[in-house]
Design a protein around this motif. Structure first.
Motif, PDB file in Angstrom:
ATOM      1  N   ASP A   1       0.852  -1.175   0.000  1.00 40.61           N
ATOM      2  CA  ASP A   1       0.000   0.000   0.000  1.00 40.61           C
ATOM      3  C   ASP A   1       0.898   1.238   0.000  1.00 40.61           C
ATOM      4  O   ASP A   1       2.118   1.135  -0.059  1.00 40.61           O
ATOM      5  N   GLY A   2       0.298   2.404   0.049  1.00 43.19           N
ATOM      6  CA  GLY A   2       1.059   3.647   0.008  1.00 43.19           C
ATOM      7  C   GLY A   2       2.026   3.803   1.159  1.00 43.19           C
ATOM      8  O   GLY A   2       3.135   4.311   0.989  1.00 43.19           O
TER       9      GLY A   2
ATOM     10  N   PHE B   1       0.499   5.236  15.373  1.00 44.88           N
ATOM     11  CA  PHE B   1      -0.433   6.289  14.965  1.00 44.88           C
ATOM     12  C   PHE B   1      -1.774   6.115  15.664  1.00 44.88           C
ATOM     13  O   PHE B   1      -2.357   7.076  16.165  1.00 44.88           O
ATOM     14  N   LYS B   2      -2.246   4.859  15.728  1.00 42.42           N
ATOM     15  CA  LYS B   2      -3.528   4.593  16.378  1.00 42.42           C
ATOM     16  C   LYS B   2      -3.461   4.891  17.877  1.00 42.42           C
ATOM     17  O   LYS B   2      -4.390   5.461  18.446  1.00 42.42           O
TER      18      LYS B   2
ATOM     19  N   ASP C   1      -7.401   5.233  12.876  1.00 42.19           N
ATOM     20  CA  ASP C   1      -6.608   4.427  11.953  1.00 42.19           C
ATOM     21  C   ASP C   1      -5.902   5.329  10.947  1.00 42.19           C
ATOM     22  O   ASP C   1      -6.373   6.425  10.636  1.00 42.19           O
ATOM     23  N   VAL C   2      -4.788   4.849  10.411  1.00 42.89           N
ATOM     24  CA  VAL C   2      -4.105   5.552   9.330  1.00 42.89           C
ATOM     25  C   VAL C   2      -5.057   5.562   8.135  1.00 42.89           C
ATOM     26  O   VAL C   2      -5.675   4.536   7.829  1.00 42.89           O
ATOM     27  N   PRO C   3      -5.201   6.696   7.457  1.00 44.69           N
ATOM     28  CA  PRO C   3      -6.165   6.767   6.364  1.00 44.69           C
ATOM     29  C   PRO C   3      -5.798   5.917   5.137  1.00 44.69           C
ATOM     30  O   PRO C   3      -6.607   5.785   4.229  1.00 44.69           O
TER      31      PRO C   3
END
Length: 62
Positions: A15-16, A48-49, A55-57
């Protein structure tokens, strides 16, 4: 003669966030395999959470 794609293992889905981690580690001069990159990005997601409660977008592709 066989095509190289037939002999290569399946590439993991990135993913990104995985791509950003991979880019950052390469920029810093460190080569990481896909497994290590995934572990680092999972750690970033977890941190991050804990920090934001969200959640991370970027959705994780596993």
């Amino acid at each position: 003669m066989s095509a190289p794609e037939q002999n290569a293992p399946a590439a993991p889905q990135q993913d990104g966030l995985d791509k950003a981690v991979q880019w950052g580690t390469k920029k810093a001069g460190h080569e990481q395999n896909a497994s290590t990159t995934e572990k680092i990005s999972d750690g970033i997601r977890s941190g991050f959470k804990k920090l934001t409660g969200k959640d991370v977008p970027i959705k994780d592709k596993q």
